[in-house]
Design a protein around this motif. Structure first.
Motif, PDB file in Angstrom:
ATOM      1  N   THR A  45     115.363 -17.889 -16.359  1.00  0.00           N
ATOM      2  CA  THR A  45     115.675 -17.750 -14.935  1.00  0.00           C
ATOM      3  C   THR A  45     115.811 -19.130 -14.331  1.00  0.00           C
ATOM      4  OG1 THR A  45     113.348 -17.741 -14.221  1.00  0.00           O
ATOM      5  CG2 THR A  45     114.340 -15.599 -14.754  1.00  0.00           C
ATOM      6  N   VAL A  46     116.518 -19.199 -13.227  1.00  0.00           N
ATOM      7  CA  VAL A  46     116.657 -20.464 -12.514  1.00  0.00           C
ATOM      8  C   VAL A  46     115.281 -20.972 -12.081  1.00  0.00           C
ATOM      9  CG1 VAL A  46     117.585 -21.535 -10.419  1.00  0.00           C
ATOM     10  CG2 VAL A  46     118.989 -19.923 -11.737  1.00  0.00           C
ATOM     11  N   GLN A  47     114.372 -20.049 -11.756  1.00  0.00           N
ATOM     12  CA  GLN A  47     113.049 -20.430 -11.272  1.00  0.00           C
ATOM     13  C   GLN A  47     112.099 -20.822 -12.398  1.00  0.00           C
ATOM     14  OE1 GLN A  47     114.741 -17.707 -10.485  1.00  0.00           O
ATOM     15  NE2 GLN A  47     115.089 -17.820  -8.276  1.00  0.00           N
ATOM     16  N   GLY A  48     112.430 -20.525 -13.640  1.00  0.00           N
ATOM     17  CA  GLY A  48     111.558 -20.825 -14.757  1.00  0.00           C
ATOM     18  C   GLY A  48     111.620 -22.284 -15.173  1.00  0.00           C
ATOM     19  N   GLY A  49     110.856 -22.610 -16.231  1.00  0.00           N
ATOM     20  CA  GLY A  49     110.915 -23.955 -16.796  1.00  0.00           C
ATOM     21  C   GLY A  49     110.014 -24.974 -16.140  1.00  0.00           C
ATOM     22  N   ARG A  50     109.002 -24.527 -15.394  1.00  0.00           N
ATOM     23  CA  ARG A  50     108.083 -25.489 -14.779  1.00  0.00           C
ATOM     24  C   ARG A  50     107.108 -26.031 -15.825  1.00  0.00           C
ATOM     25  NH1 ARG A  50     108.321 -25.190  -9.195  1.00  0.00           N
ATOM     26  NH2 ARG A  50     110.333 -24.264  -8.630  1.00  0.00           N
ATOM     27  N   ASN A  51     106.602 -27.188 -15.564  1.00  0.00           N
ATOM     28  CA  ASN A  51     105.634 -27.826 -16.458  1.00  0.00           C
ATOM     29  C   ASN A  51     104.387 -26.944 -16.577  1.00  0.00           C
ATOM     30  OD1 ASN A  51     103.773 -29.449 -17.745  1.00  0.00           O
ATOM     31  ND2 ASN A  51     103.916 -31.147 -16.285  1.00  0.00           N
ATOM     32  N   GLY A  52     104.056 -26.547 -17.812  1.00  0.00           N
ATOM     33  CA  GLY A  52     102.907 -25.695 -18.029  1.00  0.00           C
ATOM     34  C   GLY A  52     101.612 -26.273 -17.509  1.00  0.00           C
ATOM     35  N   GLY A  53     101.522 -27.592 -17.424  1.00  0.00           N
ATOM     36  CA  GLY A  53     100.320 -28.231 -16.900  1.00  0.00           C
ATOM     37  C   GLY A  53     100.109 -27.975 -15.424  1.00  0.00           C
ATOM     38  N   LEU A  54     101.171 -27.507 -14.750  1.00  0.00           N
ATOM     39  CA  LEU A  54     101.066 -27.211 -13.322  1.00  0.00           C
ATOM     40  C   LEU A  54     100.881 -25.728 -13.045  1.00  0.00           C
ATOM     41  CD1 LEU A  54     103.958 -29.509 -12.010  1.00  0.00           C
ATOM     42  CD2 LEU A  54     101.516 -30.053 -12.182  1.00  0.00           C
ATOM     43  N   CYS A  55     100.904 -24.917 -14.113  1.00  0.00           N
ATOM     44  CA  CYS A  55     100.843 -23.464 -13.943  1.00  0.00           C
ATOM     45  C   CYS A  55      99.422 -22.976 -13.705  1.00  0.00           C
ATOM     46  CB  CYS A  55     101.389 -22.749 -15.187  1.00  0.00           C
ATOM     47  SG  CYS A  55     103.147 -22.994 -15.502  1.00  0.00           S
ATOM     48  N   ALA A  56      99.303 -21.851 -13.038  1.00  0.00           N
ATOM     49  CA  ALA A  56      98.039 -21.119 -12.993  1.00  0.00           C
ATOM     50  C   ALA A  56      97.869 -20.461 -14.354  1.00  0.00           C
ATOM     51  CB  ALA A  56      98.080 -20.066 -11.894  1.00  0.00           C
ATOM     52  N   GLU A  57      96.785 -20.760 -15.049  1.00  0.00           N
ATOM     53  CA  GLU A  57      96.577 -20.206 -16.391  1.00  0.00           C
ATOM     54  C   GLU A  57      95.534 -19.095 -16.307  1.00  0.00           C
ATOM     55  OE1 GLU A  57      96.144 -21.743 -20.991  1.00  0.00           O
ATOM     56  OE2 GLU A  57      97.032 -22.965 -19.388  1.00  0.00           O
ATOM     57  N   VAL A  58      95.929 -17.890 -16.787  1.00  0.00           N
ATOM     58  CA  VAL A  58      95.080 -16.722 -16.606  1.00  0.00           C
ATOM     59  C   VAL A  58      94.942 -15.933 -17.902  1.00  0.00           C
ATOM     60  CG1 VAL A  58      95.719 -16.513 -14.164  1.00  0.00           C
ATOM     61  CG2 VAL A  58      97.020 -15.257 -15.897  1.00  0.00           C
ATOM     62  N   VAL A  59      93.888 -15.118 -17.935  1.00  0.00           N
ATOM     63  CA  VAL A  59      93.664 -14.196 -19.048  1.00  0.00           C
ATOM     64  C   VAL A  59      93.608 -12.781 -18.472  1.00  0.00           C
ATOM     65  CG1 VAL A  59      92.155 -13.508 -20.934  1.00  0.00           C
ATOM     66  CG2 VAL A  59      92.354 -15.935 -20.323  1.00  0.00           C
ATOM     67  N   PRO A  60      94.606 -11.946 -18.720  1.00  0.00           N
ATOM     68  CA  PRO A  60      94.562 -10.556 -18.267  1.00  0.00           C
ATOM     69  C   PRO A  60      93.846  -9.676 -19.302  1.00  0.00           C
ATOM     70  CG  PRO A  60      96.743 -11.061 -19.129  1.00  0.00           C
ATOM     71  CD  PRO A  60      95.922 -12.312 -19.275  1.00  0.00           C
ATOM     72  N   LEU A  61      92.840  -8.960 -18.873  1.00  0.00           N
ATOM     73  CA  LEU A  61      92.083  -8.088 -19.771  1.00  0.00           C
ATOM     74  C   LEU A  61      91.931  -6.707 -19.130  1.00  0.00           C
ATOM     75  CD1 LEU A  61      89.249 -10.545 -20.881  1.00  0.00           C
ATOM     76  CD2 LEU A  61      91.316  -9.932 -22.162  1.00  0.00           C
ATOM     77  N   ARG A  62      92.131  -5.689 -19.943  1.00  0.00           N
ATOM     78  CA  ARG A  62      91.954  -4.324 -19.452  1.00  0.00           C
ATOM     79  C   ARG A  62      90.531  -3.873 -19.759  1.00  0.00           C
ATOM     80  NH1 ARG A  62      92.851   0.928 -21.516  1.00  0.00           N
ATOM     81  NH2 ARG A  62      93.444   2.430 -19.909  1.00  0.00           N
ATOM     82  N   GLU A  63      89.761  -3.666 -18.710  1.00  0.00           N
ATOM     83  CA  GLU A  63      88.351  -3.318 -18.854  1.00  0.00           C
ATOM     84  C   GLU A  63      88.062  -2.055 -18.060  1.00  0.00           C
ATOM     85  OE1 GLU A  63      87.246  -8.067 -18.996  1.00  0.00           O
ATOM     86  OE2 GLU A  63      86.215  -6.782 -17.553  1.00  0.00           O
ATOM     87  N   ASN A  64      87.572  -1.041 -18.781  1.00  0.00           N
ATOM     88  CA  ASN A  64      87.252   0.236 -18.139  1.00  0.00           C
ATOM     89  C   ASN A  64      88.437   0.784 -17.351  1.00  0.00           C
ATOM     90  OD1 ASN A  64      84.513   0.125 -19.083  1.00  0.00           O
ATOM     91  ND2 ASN A  64      84.040  -1.292 -17.400  1.00  0.00           N
ATOM     92  N   GLY A  65      89.627   0.643 -17.949  1.00  0.00           N
ATOM     93  CA  GLY A  65      90.831   1.203 -17.344  1.00  0.00           C
ATOM     94  C   GLY A  65      91.443   0.377 -16.239  1.00  0.00           C
ATOM     95  N   VAL A  66      90.912  -0.809 -15.962  1.00  0.00           N
ATOM     96  CA  VAL A  66      91.417  -1.650 -14.876  1.00  0.00           C
ATOM     97  C   VAL A  66      91.826  -3.009 -15.439  1.00  0.00           C
ATOM     98  CG1 VAL A  66      90.856  -2.788 -12.694  1.00  0.00           C
ATOM     99  CG2 VAL A  66      89.964  -0.492 -13.171  1.00  0.00           C
ATOM    100  N   TRP A  67      92.995  -3.488 -15.006  1.00  0.00           N
ATOM    101  CA  TRP A  67      93.416  -4.831 -15.424  1.00  0.00           C
ATOM    102  C   TRP A  67      92.755  -5.871 -14.544  1.00  0.00           C
ATOM    103  CZ3 TRP A  67      95.519  -6.125 -19.826  1.00  0.00           C
ATOM    104  CH2 TRP A  67      96.216  -5.149 -20.560  1.00  0.00           C
TER     105      TRP A  67
END
Length: 438
Positions: free
Chosen positions: A361-383
């Motif tokens: 995408t045109v919006q993609g390609g940002r420096n990964g060092g500037l990204c919000a880094e997250v871990v999505p986990l599904r726990e008890n049916g909720v993300w």
């Protein structure tokens, strides 16, 4: 997202995250099999909250324009001193106060049409009009009405993602006749521009004589050849010819043009095809199928300040392969100033880097060092979303998101993203939205 081709990130993303309504989803491939809480990877950032479904399929209804014309008629034994016939297309805004009439002019192919009478409705590949009202008036030499007829018109069309030929169904009904009128003679044809040809321009041969309650219906055919790598816009016109008694109509009495143009192209996918480009393409990904990947896009669209992929900030397709690979390297690969470090298998099995906005995408390609880094986990049916790197606290104002996602669902989502441009005919630079469903 782990992608072998940039196309996997070509998400014509984003409308409004609709219907993440039932988050108690069993057995997604991205969740741990026992769905138990893992060792916490970092501070909890929040969860995906259910939201109301968005009206993602329909554009705002567009009204049928008003028009009118009058022509002289020769007095005859049936019409007596009648000298003028007038045909008037009633504007949609006036229908609210008009007497109720039977609407037999709903084309058989318009079963999904929900437009109000006198309005058009469009989706990416379909359009319809129902309840367009036309009044025929026969007047004497004093200008007095001596007979009237009410006509109801409708049409529907379905475009193809793999063909530049399409058919449209036309339906005309006579709801009532009064005074000297016993019937109306009605002919119909269509036209188109932009290199298009109406190869079957009339839904029925000649003029149909219709009494009150009578209906005429048929199909017309359009064909729009387009060169490789090219696209063209087409306006479709409709012409109605109406007279009384046994006269044969020769000039259009009234007509209308479809408010949304058709775009045909041979610039994406293996085959040429057509869409209504004013209806923005939408990539629909489900949590039940794409797990942590889909959850990441939903969370980012909802919680990050730029709300990528929403109707207010749609993504734009980047078709260039090299550009997509370069974007991928900037966010998840060697060009990032912060290398992606996989989490232990006890936290994220077969961990991989998934980026949003997508690399293609045109919006993609940002420096990964500037990204919000997250871990999505599904726990008890909720993300739930956890902060992945304590050295880089999430502010929600970052220009991108990097998520720790199991490779299997990362790859599956990448495949859906890669197939999307051809399926929805999204051209280079064209905007699109992303919807995440349950």
């Amino acid at each position: 997202m782990t992608v072998n081709t940039y196309g996997r990130r070509l998400i014509t993303a984003a409308a409004s995250i609709a219907t993440v309504a039932s988050l108690a989803l069993a057995g997604t491939t991205s969740a741990r099999a026992d769905d138990d809480a893992p060792p916490s990877p970092g501070p909890l950032l929040g969860t995906i909250a259910p939201s109301a479904p968005a009206d993602g399929d329909l554009t705002p209804a567009e009204p049928l324009d008003a028009s009118s014309s009058c022509t002289a008629v020769a007095p005859d034994r049936e019409n007596g001193d009648a000298t003028t016939e007038c045909v008037e297309m009633t504007p949609a805004a006036a229908l609210a106060g008009a007497p109720a009439i039977a609407d037999r002019a709903t084309p058989s192919g318009a079963t999904t049409c929900v437009a109000k009478p006198g309005y058009f409705q469009h989706t990416r590949f379909n359009s319809c009009l129902t309840g367009g009202r036309i009044t025929y008036t026969l007047r004497d030499n004093k200008g007095e009405a001596v007979g009237t007829g009410i006509i109801v018109v409708g049409d529907s069309a379905s475009l193809s993602q793999t063909s530049t030929t399409w058919r449209e169904t036309e339906t005309v009904s006579v709801a009532e006749v009064t005074g000297r009128l016993k019937s109306l003679n009605i002919a119909f044809d269509v036209s188109c521009d932009g290199g298009c040809k109406a190869t079957g321009p009339s839904p029925w041969a000649g003029a149909r004589t219709l009494t009150a309650g009578g209906t005429a219906s048929g199909s017309v055919t359009f064909s729009t050849p387009v060169g490789k790598g090219r696209d063209t816009l087409v306006t479709v016109g409709h012409h109605l010819y109406v007279t009384s008694t046994g006269a044969i109509p020769t000039q259009p009495s009234t007509g209308w043009s479809s408010p949304d143009k058709v775009r045909c192209d041979d610039a994406v996918g293996k085959f040429p095809g057509c869409v209504y480009p004013d209806r923005r393409a939408d990539l629909d990904l489900s949590l039940s199928r794409y797990g942590a990947a889909a959850a990441t896009y939903a969370w980012a669209e909802k919680n990050m300040s730029d709300h990528w992929g929403s109707s207010g900030n749609p993504l734009q397709r980047l078709a260039d392969l090299a550009g997509g690979e370069s974007h991928r390297a900037s966010t998840c690969g060697a060009k990032s100033t912060a290398p992606f470090v996989p989490k232990p298998a006890s936290v994220v099995p077969d961990d991989s880097c998934d980026e949003y906005p997508f690399a293609a995408t045109v919006q993609g390609g940002r420096n990964g060092g500037l990204c919000a880094e997250v871990v999505p986990l599904r726990e008890n049916g909720v993300w739930k979303f956890y902060e992945a790197d304590p050295k880089r606290p999430v502010t929600h104002d970052e220009p991108c998101v990097r998520a720790h996602v199991p490779l299997q669902v990362n790859s599956a989502a990448g495949g859906a993203v890669g197939a999307f441009p051809a399926a929805s005919r999204v051209l280079e630079g064209e905007k699109y939205t992303v919807t995440i469903t349950a």
